[in-house]
Design an enzyme around this catalytic site. Sequence first.
Site, PDB file in Angstrom:
ATOM      1  N   ARG A 169       2.709   4.791   6.513  1.00  0.00           N
ATOM      2  CA  ARG A 169       3.136   3.995   7.664  1.00  0.00           C
ATOM      3  C   ARG A 169       3.709   2.644   7.249  1.00  0.00           C
ATOM      4  O   ARG A 169       4.188   1.884   8.103  1.00  0.00           O
ATOM      5  CB  ARG A 169       1.947   3.784   8.602  1.00  0.00           C
ATOM      6  N   ASP A 196       0.367   3.693   1.787  1.00  0.00           N
ATOM      7  CA  ASP A 196       0.270   4.269   3.130  1.00  0.00           C
ATOM      8  C   ASP A 196       1.661   4.644   3.645  1.00  0.00           C
ATOM      9  O   ASP A 196       2.607   3.850   3.563  1.00  0.00           O
ATOM     10  CB  ASP A 196      -0.384   3.253   4.072  1.00  0.00           C
ATOM     11  N   CYS A 227       0.837  -1.195   0.000  1.00  0.00           N
ATOM     12  CA  CYS A 227       0.000   0.000   0.000  1.00  0.00           C
ATOM     13  C   CYS A 227       0.874   1.248   0.000  1.00  0.00           C
ATOM     14  O   CYS A 227       2.007   1.248   0.490  1.00  0.00           O
ATOM     15  CB  CYS A 227      -0.920  -0.014   1.220  1.00  0.00           C
TER      16      CYS A 227
END
Length: 457
Positions: free
Chosen positions: A150, A148, A146
Amino acid sequence: MPLRALFNPSLYSAPISTAKLVFKAPLAPRAYTKRAHSTAASASLPLTWREAWSELFPSPSPTSSTASPSACCPHPHAPSFNADSNYWHLRRSPQLQGALTDKFHEIEQLYLGNVSYRARMSQDNPGLLEGLALRGQRPPFMIVDCSDSRVNEGAIFDADPGTMFTAGNIANMFEEGDVSSNAVLTYAVKTLNVKHVVIMGHYGCGGVAASMAPLPEGYAEHWLGHTTLPALPSSPLSSPSSSASSSSVSSSSTASSSTSTGPSSSASSPSSSSTTSGSTPSAPEETPADLAVQRWILPIRKIYETSGRPEIREHRERVQRLISSSPSSPGTSEWTRERVARVLMGAEKVENSGENGRGEKGEIGEVKLHDGAFRALVEENVKANVWRLGRSRVIREHHEAYTKALSTSEPLHPVYVHGWVYDLETGVVSDLGVSAGPPGWVPPPGGVQGFPAMRGA
């Protein structure tokens, strides 16, 4: 660009924001052939710009405001607005330091991180970067994860540069029809000769959470009604002709239920339909701002709407029950699809009493990290993408070439596809037990060596 250009607003064609004043009016772009003429161009700036510059960074020795010809050019301009002559004074200006600290501290942090990275690599892995640059890359892994912020593959696995060939997107999706996804896979398998292709999802994925929220009434039929992506069958990969026919059947059967899985280039909105003769064509309808995201996560939404996994089915039934319990007359519905979506995304808070119109406790709430349905959908999405990637043309052709090369003196190495999930909260990576390889290969009991298997997933 010289550093002093940062302190001369005449060189900007976009709005400048400072710690003290913010101006929204953009400047018209100008062409500069010589640096010496930047001062002359400053004289033609709007008065508001000159006032802002003078207020933030006053000249150390103001001169007469009367414009006079300069040695750099015959055009009159104000000498006190010369960024070249005031560069070092402005650099020491407290106002300037405050403005730069306020607006560029993120970039400074990246720069300091790069300095630390170079020092650490020189100490821990001397010669690694030079070797990769000269010899090229031969990563054993391709990671589809992903986007993302994080999720950082290098940090998660504490891997050196040159270990993983990565492709990040929203919700770690792989679609063979997507040019980017297919190009990355082709290059990784055929050119870099990776040995493992990994689909790695993560709990708390925003794209997966968005697929659990119902779309507004009529959104799917209007913007997502024409689909070409096939469903996920349990049978082996069918022939291209049968796949095409099943795609059309799946598309027609899901158009009415708003569970389509992808857009088609032939999709058109009602506003683009042909008008009757003599009528005035209406203006094109504005495309929804989130249309690209909704099209991308359609396969995940289909999993949510059709999955038989208990956690997902229970959540889906609660949402459907809540929407159907509301009055159907316009203007009187308390729980609209839009409101349910806002609650699930956390944009609206509700009390846990009597919210479903029947005196019972509210049945839904914000989708959070530890919600069982949310975590289950993350895992099911990883499995679905492993299925699609393992049956892509690139992987199938490599398996065929690998089988033929077994009887030659230079056999190819096999390519394996894995499905993993990353826990943002604990940092643990788990194997979902859906690894696939060449025909006849069976995953070892207990999962692939190295990661804990999640056989109950």
